[in-house]
Enzyme design. Structure first.
Site, PDB file in Angstrom:
ATOM      1  N   ASN A 159       1.599   6.000   7.487  1.00  0.00           N
ATOM      2  CA  ASN A 159       0.225   5.663   7.120  1.00  0.00           C
ATOM      3  C   ASN A 159      -0.023   4.170   6.983  1.00  0.00           C
ATOM      4  OD1 ASN A 159      -1.323   8.069   6.970  1.00  0.00           O
ATOM      5  ND2 ASN A 159      -0.196   8.673   5.157  1.00  0.00           N
ATOM      6  N   HIS A 162     -17.724 -11.186   5.276  1.00  0.00           N
ATOM      7  CA  HIS A 162     -16.442 -10.533   5.554  1.00  0.00           C
ATOM      8  C   HIS A 162     -15.741 -11.261   6.687  1.00  0.00           C
ATOM      9  CE1 HIS A 162     -13.853  -7.167   7.297  1.00  0.00           C
ATOM     10  NE2 HIS A 162     -13.367  -7.411   6.097  1.00  0.00           N
ATOM     11  N   HIS A 163     -14.473 -11.612   6.455  1.00  0.00           N
ATOM     12  CA  HIS A 163     -13.633 -12.245   7.473  1.00  0.00           C
ATOM     13  C   HIS A 163     -12.379 -11.409   7.664  1.00  0.00           C
ATOM     14  CE1 HIS A 163     -15.382 -16.523   6.490  1.00  0.00           C
ATOM     15  NE2 HIS A 163     -16.204 -15.784   7.229  1.00  0.00           N
ATOM     16  N   GLU A 164     -12.379 -10.532   8.635  1.00  0.00           N
ATOM     17  CA  GLU A 164     -11.138  -9.830   9.002  1.00  0.00           C
ATOM     18  C   GLU A 164     -10.400 -10.688  10.023  1.00  0.00           C
ATOM     19  OE1 GLU A 164      -7.998  -8.222   9.346  1.00  0.00           O
ATOM     20  OE2 GLU A 164      -9.285  -7.027   8.019  1.00  0.00           O
ATOM     21  N   GLU A 214      -6.943  -6.945  -3.125  1.00  0.00           N
ATOM     22  CA  GLU A 214      -6.501  -5.563  -2.981  1.00  0.00           C
ATOM     23  C   GLU A 214      -5.061  -5.506  -3.509  1.00  0.00           C
ATOM     24  OE1 GLU A 214      -7.117  -2.327   0.559  1.00  0.00           O
ATOM     25  OE2 GLU A 214      -6.079  -4.181   1.034  1.00  0.00           O
ATOM     26  N   HIS A 272      -7.955  -9.097   0.892  1.00  0.00           N
ATOM     27  CA  HIS A 272      -7.323  -7.805   1.172  1.00  0.00           C
ATOM     28  C   HIS A 272      -6.108  -8.043   2.074  1.00  0.00           C
ATOM     29  CE1 HIS A 272     -10.305  -4.646  -0.282  1.00  0.00           C
ATOM     30  NE2 HIS A 272     -10.647  -5.806  -0.825  1.00  0.00           N
ATOM     31  N   GLU A 273      -5.156  -7.097   1.982  1.00  0.00           N
ATOM     32  CA  GLU A 273      -3.821  -7.313   2.562  1.00  0.00           C
ATOM     33  C   GLU A 273      -3.294  -8.682   2.089  1.00  0.00           C
ATOM     34  OE1 GLU A 273      -6.141  -4.506   4.231  1.00  0.00           O
ATOM     35  OE2 GLU A 273      -6.484  -6.553   4.930  1.00  0.00           O
ATOM     36  N   GLU A 281      -9.678   3.682   0.174  1.00  0.00           N
ATOM     37  CA  GLU A 281      -9.849   4.106   1.567  1.00  0.00           C
ATOM     38  C   GLU A 281      -8.790   5.102   2.020  1.00  0.00           C
ATOM     39  OE1 GLU A 281      -7.529   0.198   1.741  1.00  0.00           O
ATOM     40  OE2 GLU A 281      -9.136   1.095   0.551  1.00  0.00           O
ATOM     41  N   GLU A 310       0.812  -1.218   0.000  1.00  0.00           N
ATOM     42  CA  GLU A 310       0.000   0.000   0.000  1.00  0.00           C
ATOM     43  C   GLU A 310       0.851   1.277   0.000  1.00  0.00           C
ATOM     44  OE1 GLU A 310      -2.622  -0.737   3.304  1.00  0.00           O
ATOM     45  OE2 GLU A 310      -4.052  -1.802   2.038  1.00  0.00           O
TER      46      GLU A 310
END
Length: 706
Positions: free
Chosen positions: A198, A416-418, A505, A486-487, A511, A177
């Site tokens: 960031n 969603h699975h964070e 991602e 993501h990540e 975001e 990122e």
């Protein structure tokens, strides 16, 4: 799926083993424009060269390995055998940028043996396409190299012949990122970005770049370096020698091991890839990366449907609502009070609102983030194992009612699975979590890995996590679940082999415009992304922000594009799942531009890149599989420009109703981002059109068959 296969062995040679001469063999692409020479020097060191249109673009570049506890693989080789073959097939994507993919290459296989003890074997295989090359190492079964091999470093070189203009992000072992830089190769300084404020986690140990890294030469040659079929291996960054214009593989390691890769013989590495074209649009049209992957292992995946989706997501980044249910500041510390604070976003009522909006607007899914327990303790805590529960809802979210209501309205719920990067917890719960999805008929999950990897000492892009990501995809397939990660680990074309790996991602996303302290993503960001990150595979970028300034939430942040560019992104930045990311009220306040989101497709039969220059602008046209309608999107950087479009890509003897969404006369990404003009006309394949794009602007066109 129809597959046409023609395999022809065209040559076989046994080369001289005299170490007083250089041994060389050559292979060309089908159109003869790309030429690879493989050689051994007098010390028995293997190296290769690459030419494009007779120009050497990669000069003498050595190949080899270092191991733990055994001698290195780097010299004293002889060539035992070489063989060449030709392969040509057309395979079909179950979903994708196009239906039919041509996979045509010439292959060179080189079998090496050490001429001194321990006389081990190593094969190197080159596949040479009209638009580039892929090569990999193969460790064959052998008596002199058995069992586990511990690779401490892979020494694959790309020795360049020009100080190319380079579009790069630092070789971070933990995150992709970063904003892209545009410098000469000789000016790359990745270490200046270490410990970026960031980023939730970051580790940049060398002056290295992540891949894909794209370069443009003075004569218009375009190169992009990456890898394909990354399985059971560490991700590859490229260490930069700025003085000698050399790139060398630098594998992602681990604090827990004194090696970077552990494999059992026999095995092979991922493909090391170079895409080579004489213009920018052909980079995007190249299918080199997916072609270097094995065919579909899952069979019928029609249970996954490409879709547009809305959801409970952007509002949390704006601060309108929260992921957690009961986190409040008590004595200046964030504390789980056990009581609802009233800002929780994933409520039954809120999700139903998104379902209603989606059902009215040809949008097939709703993503729900923050639905499950654990968000009070998910980040900032050292021990995050056991925090998240992937089946237990918060009290104000009735999953049975939400799913029932969604089915009634024809809208799917996206799970969603964070994981908070707590990999052991997620691995243990996957069967239960995916079984819950299967029970409710949910076929898509967005996974997340924010934070430093647990177990401690591992990085997002090392072998441990490569295996975790890939095993998750395989596990999900057993429950007919598709993964939008993501990540993530980088995309390397495995979507061909496992078509349930649908998007990811792997870049600095939308975001960052909502909360970063460095001004958000600049207008040049996506015109670079289209020719770098997007070459590796689909991107879940979450476009469609209409409330560009969002001053009622955050006065110091905004999206740095016009609203017309936000529409264009549905065509330019490819993904089989595309989010309408803004809040319902912002779409309802702008019904005219919303029409393009209603109309635009997500699954394509054909894609054509009409124009583009890396980092400046790009225009892409895509034909929807189901309807045969075409959609066109174009974006530019901070510079206004006029683009002339030729519609010769349209079908013969067919007229189209065209709706053009373009920047208004006074549009500007910062000064006047909402200025948009919409007009209707009629086009056919003889039509031409000149459009003016504002600074940070763009355009979108829907072309429906009449």
């Amino acid at each position: 799926m129809k597959t046409y296969l023609l395999t022809l062995v065209v040559a076989f040679a046994l080369l001289s083993c005299n170490d007083n001469v250089i041994q060389t063999t050559e292979i060309t692409s089908p159109n003869k424009k790309v030429v690879v020479n493989f050689s051994l020097n007098k010390a028995g060191r293997p190296f290769y060269k690459v030419k494009f249109n007779t120009k050497t673009v990669v000069d003498t570049s050595y190949l080899g390995f270092e191991f733990k506890d055994v001698p290195a693989f780097h010299k004293n080789f002889i060539v035992k055998n070489t063989s060449t073959s030709t392969f040509n097939e057309t395979w079909q994507m179950p979903w994708g940028e196009q239906l039919d993919v041509v996979n045509n290459y010439n292959e060179l296989r080189v079998e090496l043996q050490e001429k001194t003890t321990p006389e081990r074997f190593l094969n190197i295989v080159f596949k040479v396409y009209d638009d580039g090359i892929g090569f990999r190492y193969e460790f064959p079964e052998q008596a002199r190299l058995r069992g586990e091999v511990f690779i401490t470093e892979e020494h694959t070189e790309f020795n360049l012949t020009e100080d190319y203009k380079t579009f790069w992000i630092p070789g971070d072992w933990d995150i992709y990122e970063h904003l892209y830089n545009t410098t000469n190769l000789s000016e790359i300084d990745a270490l200046q970005y270490a410990n970026h404020k960031n980023l939730a986690q970051t580790y940049i140990p060398e002056n290295a770049v992540n891949t894909p890294v794209t370069m443009v030469g003075n004569d218009g040659i375009h190169l992009s370096f990456h890898e394909a079929a990354l399985v059971d291996y560490s991700g590859m960054t490229l260490k930069v020698d700025t003085e000698n214009l050399n790139l060398k593989s630098n594998l992602v390691g681990s604090k827990n091991n004194d090696y970077k890769v552990k494999r059992t013989v026999p095995f092979h590495t991922p493909w090391r890839t170079i895409q080579i074209t004489d213009n920018a649009p052909d980079l995007i049209e190249s299918k080199l990366i997916v072609n270097l992957n094995e065919p579909n292992k899952l069979g019928d995946v029609s249970w996954f449907k490409p879709m547009k989706y809305t959801g409970v997501w952007w509002e949390m980044h704006l601060g309108k609502s929260s992921w957690d249910y009961g986190m409040e500041k008590v004595d200046a510390k964030w504390t789980d009070t056990g009581k609802a604070h009233g800002k929780h976003g994933a409520t039954t009522e809120n999700v139903k609102n998104f379902i209603d909006f989606s059902a009215k607007n040809n949008i097939g899914g709703v993503l729900v983030e923050g639905w499950n327990t654990g968000w009070e303790h998910w980040i900032g805590f050292e021990d995050r194992e056991g925090v998240f529960d992937f089946v237990t809802t918060y009290p104000d979210y009735d999953i049975d009612e939400v799913v029932r209501y969604g089915k009634k309205k024809g809208v799917d719920i996206i799970m969603h699975h964070e994981t908070s990067a707590a990999t052991e917890t997620y691995t243990k719960q996957q069967d239960t979590a995916f079984a819950l999805m299967q029970k409710y008929g949910m076929h898509t999950v967005k996974t997340g890995y924010v934070g430093k990897i647990l177990p401690k000492g591992e990085y997002h892009h090392g072998q441990y996590m490569v295996n975790h990501y890939n095993h998750t995809v395989e596990k999900a397939a057993k429950y007919q679940v598709a993964i939008n990660a993501h990540e993530p680990i980088k995309a390397t074309g495995l979507r061909r082999t496992y078509p349930n790996t649908i998007s990811r991602e792997g870049l600095r996303g939308q975001e960052f415009n909502a909360w970063s302290s460095d001004g958000g993503n600049p207008p040049e960001h996506l015109p670079i992304v289209a020719f770098t990150r997007m070459l590796s595979g689909p991107i879940d970028f979450t476009p469609g922000i209409f409330n560009i300034k969002f001053d009622e939430y955050k006065k110091d942040n905004q999206v740095n594009t016009t609203i017309a560019q936000q529409l264009a992104l549905y065509v330019v930045i490819y993904s089989p799942v595309q989010m309408a990311a803004d809040l319902v009220e912002h779409y309802e306040a702008n019904p005219k531009p919303l029409q393009f989101i209603r109309d635009v497709g997500v699954d394509w039969g054909k894609s054509v890149v009409l124009n583009g220059e890396v980092g400046d602008y790009v225009t892409i046209a895509r034909k929807e599989r189901e309807t045969g309608n075409w959609f066109v999107g174009g974006i530019t950087d901070e510079n206004a420009r006029s683009l002339k479009l030729d519609f010769s890509f349209l079908d013969e003897d067919q007229s189209y109703e065209a709706i053009i969404y373009k920047d208004g006369e006074n549009a500007h990404w910062n000064n006047n981002p909402l200025d948009i003009e919409i007009e209707k006309t009629e086009f056919d394949k003889t039509s031409q059109l000149t459009l003016k794009l504002a600074e940070g602007g763009g355009f979108a066109i829907s072309l429906k068959k009449k």
